[in-house]
Motif scaffolding. Structure first.
Motif, PDB file in Angstrom:
ATOM      1  N   TYR A   1       1.069   6.924 -26.109  1.00 20.77           N
ATOM      2  CA  TYR A   1       0.666   8.016 -25.220  1.00 20.77           C
ATOM      3  C   TYR A   1       1.649   8.098 -24.057  1.00 20.77           C
ATOM      4  O   TYR A   1       1.743   7.156 -23.263  1.00 20.77           O
ATOM      5  N   PRO A   2       2.395   9.207 -23.946  1.00 26.86           N
ATOM      6  CA  PRO A   2       3.533   9.260 -23.012  1.00 26.86           C
ATOM      7  C   PRO A   2       3.184   9.007 -21.552  1.00 26.86           C
ATOM      8  O   PRO A   2       3.901   8.264 -20.875  1.00 26.86           O
ATOM      9  N   ARG A   3       2.126   9.605 -21.059  1.00 27.73           N
ATOM     10  CA  ARG A   3       1.788   9.405 -19.644  1.00 27.73           C
ATOM     11  C   ARG A   3       1.313   7.984 -19.395  1.00 27.73           C
ATOM     12  O   ARG A   3       1.672   7.364 -18.385  1.00 27.73           O
ATOM     13  N   LEU A   4       0.508   7.473 -20.306  1.00 25.85           N
ATOM     14  CA  LEU A   4       0.038   6.098 -20.195  1.00 25.85           C
ATOM     15  C   LEU A   4       1.217   5.129 -20.302  1.00 25.85           C
ATOM     16  O   LEU A   4       1.295   4.143 -19.555  1.00 25.85           O
ATOM     17  N   ARG A   5       2.140   5.416 -21.216  1.00 25.18           N
ATOM     18  CA  ARG A   5       3.317   4.558 -21.379  1.00 25.18           C
ATOM     19  C   ARG A   5       4.158   4.537 -20.103  1.00 25.18           C
ATOM     20  O   ARG A   5       4.603   3.487 -19.639  1.00 25.18           O
ATOM     21  N   GLU A   6       4.329   5.717 -19.493  1.00 27.33           N
ATOM     22  CA  GLU A   6       5.126   5.811 -18.270  1.00 27.33           C
ATOM     23  C   GLU A   6       4.487   5.035 -17.119  1.00 27.33           C
ATOM     24  O   GLU A   6       5.151   4.261 -16.424  1.00 27.33           O
ATOM     25  N   ARG A   7       3.171   5.248 -16.919  1.00 29.82           N
ATOM     26  CA  ARG A   7       2.504   4.570 -15.811  1.00 29.82           C
ATOM     27  C   ARG A   7       2.422   3.063 -16.050  1.00 29.82           C
ATOM     28  O   ARG A   7       2.526   2.268 -15.109  1.00 29.82           O
ATOM     29  N   THR A   8       2.234   2.653 -17.288  1.00 30.65           N
ATOM     30  CA  THR A   8       2.191   1.224 -17.604  1.00 30.65           C
ATOM     31  C   THR A   8       3.516   0.573 -17.271  1.00 30.65           C
ATOM     32  O   THR A   8       3.568  -0.525 -16.708  1.00 30.65           O
ATOM     33  N   ALA A   9       4.607   1.251 -17.595  1.00 33.03           N
ATOM     34  CA  ALA A   9       5.936   0.712 -17.311  1.00 33.03           C
ATOM     35  C   ALA A   9       6.183   0.603 -15.810  1.00 33.03           C
ATOM     36  O   ALA A   9       6.739  -0.390 -15.325  1.00 33.03           O
ATOM     37  N   VAL A  10       5.760   1.612 -15.067  1.00 36.11           N
ATOM     38  CA  VAL A  10       5.962   1.611 -13.616  1.00 36.11           C
ATOM     39  C   VAL A  10       5.139   0.504 -12.954  1.00 36.11           C
ATOM     40  O   VAL A  10       5.614  -0.218 -12.078  1.00 36.11           O
ATOM     41  N   LEU A  11       3.890   0.373 -13.378  1.00 34.26           N
ATOM     42  CA  LEU A  11       2.982  -0.569 -12.737  1.00 34.26           C
ATOM     43  C   LEU A  11       3.203  -2.011 -13.160  1.00 34.26           C
ATOM     44  O   LEU A  11       2.764  -2.929 -12.459  1.00 34.26           O
ATOM     45  N   SER A  12       3.867  -2.205 -14.269  1.00 39.41           N
ATOM     46  CA  SER A  12       4.018  -3.562 -14.795  1.00 39.41           C
ATOM     47  C   SER A  12       4.829  -4.459 -13.865  1.00 39.41           C
ATOM     48  O   SER A  12       4.639  -5.672 -13.848  1.00 39.41           O
ATOM     49  N   GLY A  13       5.716  -3.869 -13.073  1.00 41.84           N
ATOM     50  CA  GLY A  13       6.533  -4.681 -12.178  1.00 41.84           C
ATOM     51  C   GLY A  13       5.988  -4.782 -10.775  1.00 41.84           C
ATOM     52  O   GLY A  13       6.600  -5.406  -9.905  1.00 41.84           O
ATOM     53  N   ALA A  14       4.831  -4.181 -10.530  1.00 43.91           N
ATOM     54  CA  ALA A  14       4.277  -4.156  -9.174  1.00 43.91           C
ATOM     55  C   ALA A  14       3.484  -5.427  -8.889  1.00 43.91           C
ATOM     56  O   ALA A  14       2.982  -6.091  -9.798  1.00 43.91           O
ATOM     57  N   ASP A  15       3.384  -5.749  -7.597  1.00 53.22           N
ATOM     58  CA  ASP A  15       2.551  -6.862  -7.177  1.00 53.22           C
ATOM     59  C   ASP A  15       1.085  -6.448  -7.310  1.00 53.22           C
ATOM     60  O   ASP A  15       0.643  -5.494  -6.659  1.00 53.22           O
ATOM     61  N   ALA A  16       0.348  -7.151  -8.135  1.00 53.52           N
ATOM     62  CA  ALA A  16      -1.018  -6.735  -8.460  1.00 53.52           C
ATOM     63  C   ALA A  16      -1.921  -6.711  -7.238  1.00 53.52           C
ATOM     64  O   ALA A  16      -2.703  -5.773  -7.054  1.00 53.52           O
ATOM     65  N   ALA A  17      -1.847  -7.731  -6.392  1.00 48.76           N
ATOM     66  CA  ALA A  17      -2.715  -7.798  -5.222  1.00 48.76           C
ATOM     67  C   ALA A  17      -2.409  -6.672  -4.238  1.00 48.76           C
ATOM     68  O   ALA A  17      -3.323  -6.037  -3.699  1.00 48.76           O
ATOM     69  N   GLU A  18      -1.127  -6.419  -4.013  1.00 48.49           N
ATOM     70  CA  GLU A  18      -0.749  -5.346  -3.089  1.00 48.49           C
ATOM     71  C   GLU A  18      -1.168  -3.991  -3.643  1.00 48.49           C
ATOM     72  O   GLU A  18      -1.660  -3.123  -2.908  1.00 48.49           O
ATOM     73  N   LEU A  19      -0.966  -3.808  -4.934  1.00 49.14           N
ATOM     74  CA  LEU A  19      -1.335  -2.553  -5.567  1.00 49.14           C
ATOM     75  C   LEU A  19      -2.844  -2.311  -5.468  1.00 49.14           C
ATOM     76  O   LEU A  19      -3.285  -1.195  -5.187  1.00 49.14           O
ATOM     77  N   LEU A  20      -3.615  -3.356  -5.680  1.00 54.17           N
ATOM     78  CA  LEU A  20      -5.069  -3.239  -5.596  1.00 54.17           C
ATOM     79  C   LEU A  20      -5.495  -2.869  -4.181  1.00 54.17           C
ATOM     80  O   LEU A  20      -6.349  -2.005  -3.985  1.00 54.17           O
ATOM     81  N   SER A  21      -4.878  -3.509  -3.185  1.00 57.25           N
ATOM     82  CA  SER A  21      -5.209  -3.219  -1.790  1.00 57.25           C
ATOM     83  C   SER A  21      -4.883  -1.781  -1.429  1.00 57.25           C
ATOM     84  O   SER A  21      -5.686  -1.084  -0.791  1.00 57.25           O
ATOM     85  N   ARG A  22      -3.718  -1.311  -1.847  1.00 58.34           N
ATOM     86  CA  ARG A  22      -3.311   0.055  -1.527  1.00 58.34           C
ATOM     87  C   ARG A  22      -4.175   1.074  -2.270  1.00 58.34           C
ATOM     88  O   ARG A  22      -4.516   2.131  -1.730  1.00 58.34           O
ATOM     89  N   SER A  23      -4.545   0.753  -3.499  1.00 59.56           N
ATOM     90  CA  SER A  23      -5.400   1.642  -4.278  1.00 59.56           C
ATOM     91  C   SER A  23      -6.772   1.782  -3.628  1.00 59.56           C
ATOM     92  O   SER A  23      -7.323   2.884  -3.533  1.00 59.56           O
TER      93      SER A  23
END
Length: 242
Positions: free
Chosen positions: A174-196
């Motif tokens: 799924y192209p959009r899911l594939r794109e977002r998965t690739a972008v988010l895979s390198g992010a810091d999970a804790a920081e991403l969760l806090s910002r979300s």
């Protein structure tokens, strides 16, 4: 600890500790009795059943939330603190959301939380059904975020423990899911969760303020036209105020 030296408060506090460590599935009267150096029969004698013990423990943890006076601090500050403290409490006790979706939890702790939630959004200027819905919206955001956290934790665990896990392979179709998965895979999970979480909370508070300014439409009771009410639903999920 013999039965005669135990009391309900001690058992509930020990149950909360066990629930935090092992979840609802890990709670049993035998294991709780071992933790308290007492017989399982003593647990039943004081609290009646595992189901009742979960209800008592769930209601107890609602009392951990600090309640700011919305008149003194302003409704938005009080609302933000309430959502943040509720989320922090749920993070400390990840078994709570499954518990309130399975058991009918309502006691002094839950009632205190609910009453204060009404006070916060009443201070903002909400009334009638809009008051109910403002409270519901804030709580649903916390519960939904907690469920998302649990889903993400389960997915991470599955990928670690199962080499044959196909989540990435499925997402790649799924192209959009594939794109977002690739972008988010390198992010810091804790920081991403806090910002979300901050993004979601700000969005909710901004939207509620917009309704107070009259930008959300009316139905004669301050509510949005066409939005069905859950007021009067006898089996409303505790915390989703009706």
């Amino acid at each position: 600890m013999p039965r005669e030296t135990l009391n309900r408060d001690q058992i509930v506090e020990a149950a909360i500790e066990l629930l935090d460590d092992e979840g609802i599935e890990g709670l049993s009267m035998r294991r709780l009795g071992k933790r308290l150096n007492s017989a399982a029969t003593a647990m039943y004698w004081h609290v009646g059943s595992k189901e009742n013990l979960v209800v008592l423990a769930a209601d107890r943890v609602w009392g951990e939330i600090e309640l700011l006076d919305p008149v003194r601090t302003g409704w938005r500050t009080a609302a933000r603190a309430l959502v943040q403290d509720t989320y922090a409490m749920v993070k400390r006790h990840p078994w709570l959301v499954p518990a309130i979706s399975t058991y009918f939890v309502h006691g002094p702790g839950m009632a205190r939380f609910q009453n204060h939630s009404y006070a916060v959004y009443e201070a903002a200027g909400f009334k009638g059904r809009d008051l109910d819905w403002a409270v519901n919206t804030a709580f649903t955001f916390v519960a939904g975020t907690a469920l998302l956290d649990a889903t993400q934790a389960a997915a991470a665990k599955a990928k670690t423990s199962d080499p044959a896990n196909r989540t990435d392979e499925i997402a790649a179709q799924y192209p959009r899911l594939r794109e977002r998965t690739a972008v988010l895979s390198g992010a810091d999970a804790a920081e991403l969760l806090s910002r979300s979480f901050a993004f979601g909370l700000d969005t909710i508070l901004d939207g509620l303020e917009a309704r107070l300014r009259g930008e959300g439409g009316e139905d004669g009771e301050g509510g949005a036209a066409g939005v069905p009410s859950i007021a009067g639903t006898s089996n409303a999920v505790p915390g989703l105020l009706h």
